[in-house]
Design a protein around this motif. Structure first.
Motif, PDB file in Angstrom:
ATOM      1  N   PHE A 279      24.945  28.190  51.455  1.00 19.40           N
ATOM      2  CA  PHE A 279      26.242  27.570  51.173  1.00 19.40           C
ATOM      3  C   PHE A 279      27.099  27.404  52.428  1.00 19.40           C
ATOM      4  CE2 PHE A 279      24.731  29.118  47.125  1.00 19.40           C
ATOM      5  CZ  PHE A 279      24.863  27.986  46.346  1.00 19.40           C
ATOM      6  N   SER A 280      26.529  27.779  53.596  1.00 15.86           N
ATOM      7  CA  SER A 280      27.165  27.357  54.842  1.00 15.86           C
ATOM      8  C   SER A 280      26.393  26.198  55.437  1.00 15.86           C
ATOM      9  CB  SER A 280      27.205  28.499  55.862  1.00 15.86           C
ATOM     10  OG  SER A 280      27.772  29.635  55.296  1.00 15.86           O
ATOM     11  N   ARG A 281      25.310  25.824  54.772  1.00 13.41           N
ATOM     12  CA  ARG A 281      24.436  24.745  55.232  1.00 13.41           C
ATOM     13  C   ARG A 281      24.005  24.971  56.670  1.00 13.41           C
ATOM     14  NH1 ARG A 281      22.713  23.721  51.195  1.00 13.41           N
ATOM     15  NH2 ARG A 281      21.806  21.777  51.913  1.00 13.41           N
ATOM     16  N   LYS A 282      23.577  26.204  56.962  1.00 18.17           N
ATOM     17  CA  LYS A 282      23.329  26.562  58.346  1.00 18.17           C
ATOM     18  C   LYS A 282      22.233  27.603  58.399  1.00 18.17           C
ATOM     19  CE  LYS A 282      26.022  28.137  61.971  1.00 18.17           C
ATOM     20  NZ  LYS A 282      27.134  29.025  62.273  1.00 18.17           N
ATOM     21  N   ARG A 283      21.411  27.528  59.426  1.00 23.85           N
ATOM     22  CA  ARG A 283      20.441  28.594  59.604  1.00 23.85           C
ATOM     23  C   ARG A 283      21.188  29.901  59.845  1.00 23.85           C
ATOM     24  NH1 ARG A 283      15.402  30.447  61.061  1.00 23.85           N
ATOM     25  NH2 ARG A 283      15.422  31.798  62.884  1.00 23.85           N
ATOM     26  N   ILE A 284      20.636  30.987  59.300  1.00 18.00           N
ATOM     27  CA  ILE A 284      21.325  32.272  59.438  1.00 18.00           C
ATOM     28  C   ILE A 284      21.446  32.627  60.917  1.00 18.00           C
ATOM     29  CG2 ILE A 284      19.254  33.694  59.325  1.00 18.00           C
ATOM     30  CD1 ILE A 284      21.864  34.909  57.160  1.00 18.00           C
ATOM     31  N   PHE A 285      22.558  33.201  61.284  1.00 24.36           N
ATOM     32  CA  PHE A 285      22.766  33.581  62.677  1.00 24.36           C
ATOM     33  C   PHE A 285      21.974  34.854  62.978  1.00 24.36           C
ATOM     34  CE2 PHE A 285      25.003  35.884  65.986  1.00 24.36           C
ATOM     35  CZ  PHE A 285      25.174  34.911  66.944  1.00 24.36           C
ATOM     36  N   GLY A 286      21.131  34.825  63.991  1.00 22.88           N
ATOM     37  CA  GLY A 286      20.412  36.025  64.405  1.00 22.88           C
ATOM     38  C   GLY A 286      19.418  36.518  63.377  1.00 22.88           C
ATOM     39  N   TYR A 287      18.512  35.636  62.970  1.00 24.55           N
ATOM     40  CA  TYR A 287      17.524  35.985  61.945  1.00 24.55           C
ATOM     41  C   TYR A 287      16.842  37.320  62.232  1.00 24.55           C
ATOM     42  CZ  TYR A 287      13.088  35.706  59.410  1.00 24.55           C
ATOM     43  OH  TYR A 287      12.012  35.989  58.618  1.00 24.55           O
ATOM     44  N   GLY A 288      16.350  37.470  63.452  1.00 28.24           N
ATOM     45  CA  GLY A 288      15.594  38.679  63.790  1.00 28.24           C
ATOM     46  C   GLY A 288      16.420  39.932  63.622  1.00 28.24           C
ATOM     47  N   PHE A 289      17.682  39.849  64.019  1.00 26.86           N
ATOM     48  CA  PHE A 289      18.538  41.031  63.890  1.00 26.86           C
ATOM     49  C   PHE A 289      18.745  41.393  62.423  1.00 26.86           C
ATOM     50  CE2 PHE A 289      19.508  40.149  68.248  1.00 26.86           C
ATOM     51  CZ  PHE A 289      19.729  41.406  68.774  1.00 26.86           C
ATOM     52  N   VAL A 290      18.936  40.368  61.611  1.00 25.45           N
ATOM     53  CA  VAL A 290      19.163  40.662  60.195  1.00 25.45           C
ATOM     54  C   VAL A 290      17.903  41.272  59.584  1.00 25.45           C
ATOM     55  CG1 VAL A 290      19.858  39.699  57.987  1.00 25.45           C
ATOM     56  CG2 VAL A 290      20.820  38.778  60.076  1.00 25.45           C
ATOM     57  N   ALA A 291      16.746  40.719  59.957  1.00 24.35           N
ATOM     58  CA  ALA A 291      15.492  41.256  59.411  1.00 24.35           C
ATOM     59  C   ALA A 291      15.302  42.695  59.854  1.00 24.35           C
ATOM     60  CB  ALA A 291      14.317  40.394  59.877  1.00 24.35           C
ATOM     61  N   PHE A 292      15.443  42.952  61.161  1.00 23.43           N
ATOM     62  CA  PHE A 292      15.169  44.299  61.650  1.00 23.43           C
ATOM     63  C   PHE A 292      16.236  45.294  61.241  1.00 23.43           C
ATOM     64  CE2 PHE A 292      12.006  42.485  64.610  1.00 23.43           C
ATOM     65  CZ  PHE A 292      10.967  43.287  64.189  1.00 23.43           C
TER      66      PHE A 292
END
Ligand code: HEM
Ligand SMILES: [Cu+2]
Lengths: 559, 261
Positions: A279-292
Motif C-alpha cells: 500500500f506504499s506501492r514501493k519495494r520494502i526498504f532494506g529487504y535483507g535487514f528486515v529478513a535477518f
C-alpha cells in the motif's frame, strides 16, 4: 489462468478449492492447506469470543473499587480463563494456523505444505487441546493465571489445573506440527527461481516463527508434564516443602514463554511487511535487514527470559545480563520499525483497510516495544513489575501489535481466501473503532500501573476508579469493534462483490498467479519466479480502476 | 522427471522422489531437535537439583539397581544394531530382512520395558515412590529381595564415603533437624524424593517414547508385509531408525546420570 477472467460475472464459477467438494467430510478430512487454514480461522474466531467474554467480566468488575460483581475466586478464574484462551488457543495459532497455512504455500509456489496429513492432524490436536480447556472451564475453571506458577498450581490450587495444563500441553503439539511443516516446506518446496532472498518477508517471518516454535514449545511441554506429574501423581519436583525450587519452574516457564511472545508477534511482522510495501506501492526498504532481523529476534529471544524474574530471587548479575540482552533485542525490532517507516517515505500511500491496520500497528507496537524497555530496566521494573503497567505493555504488543496485524492480513487476503470482497466502508470504520477503543482501554492502564495498581486484584483503592472506568469504557468500544468483524465478514461471503484475482494489485505468486479463490492444487503449472519480491516499480500505479470503496455491493454483482 | 512423476510412491505435491525423501528426512531431524529440547528440560532440572543436593542424589543413585540398568543398556544398544540392520535390509530391498529385524527390535524393546517394570515394581515395594508413602529406611535393608539389588546399609555408607562431607550451606533449619533425627544421615531424606521424582519422570518419559516406537513398528510391519517398500522408497524405515537411535541415545545419557554417578 486457463479460464480467462474470473471476475467477469457472466463466467461460470471456476473450479476452486471451495466449490470442488462441499460435503462436511470433504472439510473435516481435507488435506488442503487452504481449507485447514479456514478451519483454524473458524476455531480461533470462536475462542476469541470466549476469551473476550472473560475479559468483559474482568473489565465490568473493575468498574468499581469493591468486588461487587465477582468474588475474588471467580475473578481469578476469569482472568485466568481469558489469558489461557487468548494466548494458547487464540493468538499462538492465529498467525501460523490461519494466515500461515493459507498463504505460505501459495507465496512460495507450492502445491501444499510438505506434510499435508500432519497439517490436518495439527488442527485436530489443537481442537483436542482446546476442548480440554473448555472442559476445564465448564467443570469449574482454573485460577492460577496463565503462568501456572508453582507451588500454587502444583500443590495448592483448588481448581482444574490438570485439565487446563493438559489442554495447553496438547495444543503445543499442534504448534509443533505446524512449525515442522513450515520449516520443511520453506526449505524443500519453493518454486523454481524462488531463492531465499526472493522470498516474501512473510515467509521469512514464518520461518523464524517456526524455529522458535520448534525449540521453545517442547520446553513448555515438559514443564507442564512436570506440573501434572507433581499434582496428579504426587511426584516432588517444585514443592519447596521437599526442597523443590519454584524458581526453577519460572525459569522453565519463561524459557518458553518469552520466545512465545515472538511466536505470537513474528508472523505479524511478516504481515506488516507485505501490507506496508503493497500500500506504499514501493519495494520494502532494506529487504535483507528486515529478513535477518526476524532471525535475530528468534535467536536473541531465547536469551532474555530472565527479564520476567528480576524480583524472583534471581541473581542480580544474571538480571544485569538479561536486562542487557532485552535491550539488545530491541535493536532488530527497531530495525523493522525504521525500515517500514522508510518504506512509507515517498511511497504512494493508499489508505485501504489493511493499510489502516498496518499504520495502527506501527504506532501501537512502537509504544508496546518501548514500554518493554522500561520493564527491562532492572530498577524501574522493581516498581512496575506485576502492576497494570505490565498488562498495558503486553496488550500493546499482543493486541495493538499482533491482533492489528492479523486483522490487517485477514482483510488483505480475505478476497483470496473467500473469493469475495468485504465492504470497504464498514471495514474502515471498524478499524478506526478498534484503534480508538484499544487506546482508551489500555493507555489508562499504563498510568494505573505507574501509580501502583497491581495486576490480578479485583478490589482496589478508590482513587484508581477514574482510570479504571476509562479503561472499561474503552473496552466496550473495542468489544463493539470486534463484534462488527463478526457481522460484516461473514456477511460478505454472501453479498460481497466477487473478488478479482488481484484486487490491490499486489506482487507475489498468491496474487499474480493463483486465482481468487485458488484452485484445489493452487497452481495449474508450477510457477517460475524471475524477480525479487515487492517489485512494485513495475506494477500498475493506476491503482484501483476497479475501486472498491463502495459500502454495499453493486446491483449487478448479485445477479 | 516424467518417469519420477509416475512413481506410485510420489505424493502429488512433490516433483521428484528425491525431493520427497529430502523433505521427510529434514522433517525428522527437525522433530528430533524438538525432542532434544523436550528432554533438555528434564536434564536441566536434574542438573540443577543434583548441584543443590549432591548427597541425596548420590544415595538415590546407589539405590537403583546397577545390574538391571546395565542389562537394559546392553539391550538397547543391541536394538540399535537390529534397527540399523532393518534399514540396511530396506536399502537392498529385502522384505523379509526388514520384517525380521523389526521384530527383533520390538522384542528387545519389550525386554527393556519388562525390566523397567521390574525396577519400578521394586521401588514400589521399598516405598521409594515419591508421595505420601515415600519412606527411606536405611535400617530396613533386609526388605530388599530383588536379585541384583545390593545391600542397602553398605551402599549408603559407600555413597557417603564418596560424597565429601562438606558443610552444607543449602541446608535450612528443618533439614538440620531431620539430620539429627536420623542420626547418621548426612542428607535430608526429603531430597531423596526429588531424586526419585526425577528418576520416574525421566525414565518414564523415555519409556513412553519406547512404547510409541513399538507402536510405530507395528505400522512398519504392516507396510512391509504389504510390499510397500522398495529400494527406491523406504523412507519410513529409515526415519524410524533415526527415531529409535535417538531414543537409545537419551538412555545412554540417562543411565550414567541416574545409575552411575
Ligand atoms: C522490545 C521487545 C520487548 C521487551 C524488551 C519486553 C519486555 C518485557 C518485560 C521486561 C516484561 C516483564 C515485566 C514484568 O513482569 O515486570 C514483559 C512482560 C510481558 N511481555 Fe514483553 N517485551 C517485549 C516485547 C513483547 C512482545 C512482542 C510481546 C507479545 C507479543 C510481549 C508480551 C509480554 C507479555 C505477555 C508479558 C507479561 C507476562 C506475564 O503474564 O507476566 N512482549 N515484557
Ligand atoms: Cu519477555
Amino acid at each position: 489462468m486457463s479460464d480467462s477472467d474470473a471476475s467477469s460475472p457472466s463466467a461460470a464459477p471456476a473450479r476452486n478449492y471451495l466449490n470442488f467438494a462441499t460435503t462436511a467430510k470433504s472439510w473435516l478430512l481435507t488435506l488442503d492447506h487452504k481449507r485447514i487454514g479456514l478451519l483454524y480461522l473458524i476455531s480461533i474466531a470462536f475462542f476469541f469470543l470466549v476469551g473476550g467474554f472473560g475479559a468483559s467480566l474482568v473489565r465490568l468488575e473493575l468498574l468499581t473499587p469493591d468486588g461487587n460483581l465477582l468474588s475474588a475466586e471467580s475473578y481469578n478464574k476469569m482472568f485466568t480463563m481469558h489469558g489461557v484462551i487468548m494466548i494458547f488457543f487464540f493468538l499462538i495459532p492465529a498467525g501460523p494456523g490461519v494466515l500461515g497455512n493459507f498463504v505460505l504455500p501459495l507465496m512460495i509456489g507450492a502445491k501444499d505444505v510438505a506434510f499435508p496429513r500432519l497439517n490436518l492432524a495439527s488442527w485436530y490436536v489443537y481442537m483436542t487441546g482446546a476442548s480440554f480447556g473448555v472442559a476445564a472451564l465448564i467443570l469449574g475453571g482454573v485460577d492460577t493465571g496463565w503462568t501456572f506458577y508453582t507451588p500454587y498450581s502444583s500443590t495448592y490450587a483448588n481448581s482444574q489445573v490438570i485439565l487446563t495444563g493438559l489442554g495447553a500441553f496438547i495444543a503445543g503439539f499442534a504448534s509443533i506440527l505446524t512449525g515442522l511443516n513450515f520449516i520443511v516446506t520453506i526449505h524443500k518446496l519453493r518454486a523454481p527461481g524462488l531463492s531465499w532472498f526472493r522470498m516474501p518477508l512473510f515467509v521469512w517471518a514464518m520461518y523464524a516463527t517456526s524455529i522458535v516454535v520448534m525449540l521453545g514449545t517442547p520446553v513448555i511441554a515438559i514443564t507442564l508434564v512436570l506440573i501434572l506429574l507433581e499434582r496428579g501423581l504426587g511426584l516432588a519436583i517444585f514443592d519447596p516443602a521437599l526442597g523443590g525450587d519454584p524458581v526453577l519452574f519460572q525459569h522453565l516457564f519463561w524459557f518458553y514463554s518469552h520466545p512465545a511472545v515472538y511466536i505470537m508477534i513474528l508472523p505479524g511482522f511478516g504481515i506488516i511487511s507485505e501490507l506496508i510495501s503493497c500500500f506504499s506501492r514501493k519495494r520494502i526498504f532494506g529487504y535483507g535487514f528486515v529478513a535477518f532481523s526476524s532471525m535475530a529476534i528468534a535467536l536473541i529471544g531465547f536469551f532474555v527470559w530472565g527479564h520476567h524474574m528480576f524480583v524472583s530471587s534471581q541473581s542480580v548479575y544474571a538480571g544485569l545480563i538479561f536486562s542487557f540482552l532485552s535491550f539488545l533485542i530491541a535493536v532488530p525490532t527497531a530495525v523493522k520499525i525504521f525500515n517500514w517507516t522508510a518504506t512509507l517515505y515517498k511511497g504512494a500511500i493508499v489508505f485501504r483497510t489493511p493499510m489502516i491496520y498496518a499504520l495502527g500497528f506501527l504506532g501501537l507496537f512502537l509504544i508496546g516495544g518501548l514500554t518493554g524497555l522500561f520493564l527491562s530496566s532492572m530498577g524501574l521494573d522493581v516498581h512496575l513489575h506485576d502492576t497494570y503497567f505490565v498488562v498495558a505493555h503486553f496488550h500493546y504488543v499482543m493486541v495493538g501489535g499482533m491482533v492489528m496485524a492479523f486483522l490487517g492480513g485477514l482483510h488483505f487476503w480475505w478476497p483470496k481466501m473467500t473469493g469475495r470482497m468485504y465492504f470497504q466502508g464498514w471495514a474502515i470504520v471498524t478499524a478506526i473503532v478498534i484503534f480508538v477503543g484499544f487506546n482508551l482501554t489500555f493507555f489508562p492502564q499504563f498510568l494505573l500501573g505507574y501509580l501502583g495498581m497491581p495486576r490480578r486484584y479485583h478490589v482496589y483503592p478508590s482513587e484508581f476508579q477514574i482510570l479504571h472506568v476509562l479503561s472499561s469504557a474503552g473496552a466496550s468500544i473495542l468489544g463493539g469493534g470486534f463484534l462488527m468483524l463478526y457481522i460484516y465478514l461473514p456477511l460478505s461471503l454472501f453479498i460481497g462483490r466477487k473478488a478479482p484475482r488481484n484486487p490491490w494489485p499486489a506482487t507475489g505468486l498468491e496474487w499474480e498467479v493463483a486465482e481468487s479463490p485458488p484452485s484445489p492444487h493452487n497452481f495449474e503449472t508450477t510457477p517460475v519466479v524471475t524477480e525479487e519480491a515487492y517489485n512494485y516499480a513495475h506494477k500498475d500505479h493506476a491503482f484501483f480502476e476497479q475501486d472498491i470503496v463502495d459500502i454495499l455491493p453493486e446491483e449487478d454483482e448479485n445477479v | 522427471m516424467s518417469d519420477a512423476h509416475s512413481s506410485p510412491y510420489l505424493h502429488h505435491h512433490f516433483d521428484t522422489l528425491e525431493q520427497q525423501r529430502q523433505a521427510s528426512s529434514l522433517g525428522m531431524w527437525v522433530f528430533i531437535a524438538q525432542e532434544i529440547m523436550f528432554f533438555g528440560g528434564l536434564f536441566l532440572a536434574y542438573t540443577y537439583y543434583r548441584a543443590l543436593y549432591p548427597e541425596a542424589f548420590a544415595v538415590g543413585s546407589s539405590l537403583l539397581s546397577l545390574g538391571w540398568g546395565g542389562f537394559n543398556t546392553v539391550v538397547l544398544i543391541c536394538s540399535s544394531l537390529t534397527v540399523a540392520l532393518s534399514v540396511h535390509a530396506a536399502q537392498v530391498g529385502n522384505k523379509n530382512g526388514i520384517m525380521r529385524y523389526i521384530v527383533a527390535t520390538m522384542f528387545l524393546g519389550v525386554i527393556f520395558l519388562g525390566v523397567k517394570y521390574i525396577e519400578y515394581h521394586a521401588k514400589f515395594d521399598h516405598n521409594l515412590v515419591p508421595g505420601r508413602n515415600f519412606q527411606f529406611e536405611p535400617h530396613d535393608a533386609h526388605a530388599h529381595t530383588a536379585p541384583v539389588e545390593f545391600e542397602l546399609p553398605a551402599l549408603v555408607a559407600s555413597a557417603q564415603a564418596q560424597v565429601p562431607q562438606m558443610a552444607m550451606p543449602a541446608m535450612d533449619g528443618e533439614a538440620l533437624h531431620a539430620e539429627e533425627e536420623h542420626g547418621e544421615l548426612s542428607f535430608d531424606p526429603r531430597h531423596l524424593q526429588i531424586f526419585f521424582s526425577l528418576y520416574f519422570a525421566m525414565t518414564g518419559m523415555h519409556a513412553l517414547h519406547m512404547i510409541i516406537g513399538i507402536g510405530l513398528m507395528f505400522w512398519l510391519l504392516r507396510l512391509a508385509g504389504t510390499n510397500r517398500f522398495a529400494p527406491e522408497y523406504y523412507t519410513p524405515v529409515e526415519l524410524f531408525g533415526l527415531y529409535w537411535h535417538f531414543v537409545d541415545i537419551i538412555w545412554i545419557f540417562l543411565f550414567p546420570l541416574l545409575y552411575l554417578i
